[in-house]
Design an enzyme around this catalytic site. Structure first.
Site, short mmCIF file in Angstrom:
data_model
loop_
_atom_site.label_atom_id
_atom_site.label_comp_id
_atom_site.label_asym_id
_atom_site.label_seq_id
_atom_site.Cartn_x
_atom_site.Cartn_y
_atom_site.Cartn_z
N SER A 219 0.91 -1.18 -0.16
CA SER A 219 -0.13 0.00 0.11
C SER A 219 0.84 1.24 0.04
O SER A 219 1.49 1.41 -1.04
CB SER A 219 -1.02 -0.17 1.35
OG SER A 219 -2.00 0.50 0.92
N ASP B 99 -9.56 -5.18 -4.65
CA ASP B 99 -9.01 -3.85 -4.52
C ASP B 99 -10.22 -2.91 -5.28
O ASP B 99 -10.99 -3.32 -6.23
CB ASP B 99 -7.87 -3.43 -5.18
CG ASP B 99 -6.50 -3.55 -3.93
OD1 ASP B 99 -7.04 -3.04 -2.79
OD2 ASP B 99 -5.51 -4.10 -4.25
N HIS C 235 -7.65 -5.73 -0.10
CA HIS C 235 -6.39 -4.66 0.12
C HIS C 235 -5.62 -5.28 1.13
O HIS C 235 -4.38 -5.11 1.30
CB HIS C 235 -6.88 -3.36 0.25
CG HIS C 235 -5.85 -2.42 0.26
ND1 HIS C 235 -5.30 -1.93 -0.93
CD2 HIS C 235 -5.19 -1.90 1.47
CE1 HIS C 235 -4.32 -1.19 -0.57
NE2 HIS C 235 -4.26 -0.84 1.04
#
Length: 329
Positions: A189, A272, A304
């Site tokens: 991320s 995602d 995610h």
């Protein structure tokens, strides 16, 4: 979305980043301004922030629950790693209070070891190295050293500082562990963004030029411009100038100069958000078009958060891919 809601999400969201096209914003603007039922229309800003909120896209549980489960999984994995490996905790790589790293060392007498540096996510404002040792669980058993890097998250740290810190952490690791036979990066991320910035470093400004053999960029954000108007930027306070100079998508020529021999994996979760997936896909295509050694991994049945949590498992697809890259499969 009210300020309290945005601040809550800012603290809770694990990370993300979306490149929402101006066309989409225009469509939302026209729809909401021209629709006779304006009260029922979703504003462009609301949609942009929804796309930047990874927890809303998980199919496993509610947004709040997936955040709690994520933090719990990372902490438990790190506790397991500390029970399995020899550890060196809070090793300084700079003079700042936040400039420390944790080292997870396998039970091996070999001086010829592979080392993975992990850069945590958390939208540059959440999480720390304290819950970032989880991937050492399967790796130390294979003789791989894992280093979890701490950096000054917002609001204490700004984007320029965080990028500088992770770059200096890599230099410090190489200087302290000169016997490394292979250096690898992994970031999730916001950490994938930072890892991409490391790959895009002009090392002439530093005392050493790292030879990074491989990098796993997992569910990252590579263009910071779209987040400037969202809740994500409230603690970061980035200007457009700061966002541009810290966007890996704008620095591919430098990456090609600095990391041309690096094997790069751009990984994205099946669940995602659409715009989040688009950032990974577009960055991959840009790297590929530049002639770099890059592959794209669209990881099925992940969101995610689970896409990185599962690196605690030696049988997980990305774990096996990383070990194969090291020649340890």
């Amino acid at each position: 979305m009210g300020r309290d809601s945005r601040e809550s999400l800012s603290l809770a969201e694990e990370s993300g980043g979306i490149n929402l096209p101006m066309l989409l914003i225009f469509i939302f603007f026209i729809t909401c301004c021209c629709c006779p039922h304006q009260a029922g229309c979703v504003s462009a800003t609301q949609e942009l922030e929804r796309q930047f909120s990874p927890s809303r896209w998980s199919h496993r549980m509610s947004a709040d629950d997936v955040i709690k489960a994520h933090v719990k999984a990372l902490k438990e994995g790190t506790e397991r790693a500390r029970g399995l490996a020899q550890t060196l905790l809070n090793v300084p790589y700079g003079e700042g209070d936040g400039e420390k790293l944790d080292v997870y060392i396998p039970q091996t007498n070999s001086l010829d070891v592979h080392l993975v540096i992990y850069l945590h996510g958390g939208y540059w404002q959440f999480l720390s190295k304290e819950e970032s040792g989880f991937m050492a669980v399967p790796l130390v058993d294979k003789g791989v050293v894992v280093v979890a890097v701490g950096y000054d998250i917002a609001p204490k740290g700004n984007m320029d500082l965080m990028v500088s810190q992770v770059r200096r952490s890599v230099v410090s690791v190489i200087q302290q562990y000169s016997h490394i036979s292979g250096l690898y990066l992994c970031g999730h991320s916001a950490g994938a963004h930072l890892a991409a910035m490391v790959l895009s470093t002009d090392w002439s400004q530093y005392s050493i030029t790292p030879q990074i053999k491989g990098a796993f960029l997992v569910s990252g954000i590579y263009d910071l411009l779209p987040i400037l108007s969202t809740y994500v930027n409230e603690p970061l306070k980035m200007t457009e100038e700061v966002a541009v100079r810290n966007s890996p998508s704008k620095l591919v020529p430098q990456l090609k100069l600095s990391s041309s021999s690096c094997q790069i994996v751009v990984a994205v979760a099946e669940n995602d958000s659409p715009e989040f997936r688009k950032q990974s896909e577009e960055y991959f295509k840009t790297l590929k078009a530049s002639g770099l050694n890059v592959t794209m991994e669209d990881v099925a049945n992940t969101d995610h958060f689970s896409i990185i949590e599962q690196l605690v498992d030696g049988e997980y697809h990305l774990t096996k891919l990383l070990l194969k890259m090291m020649g340890k499969s």
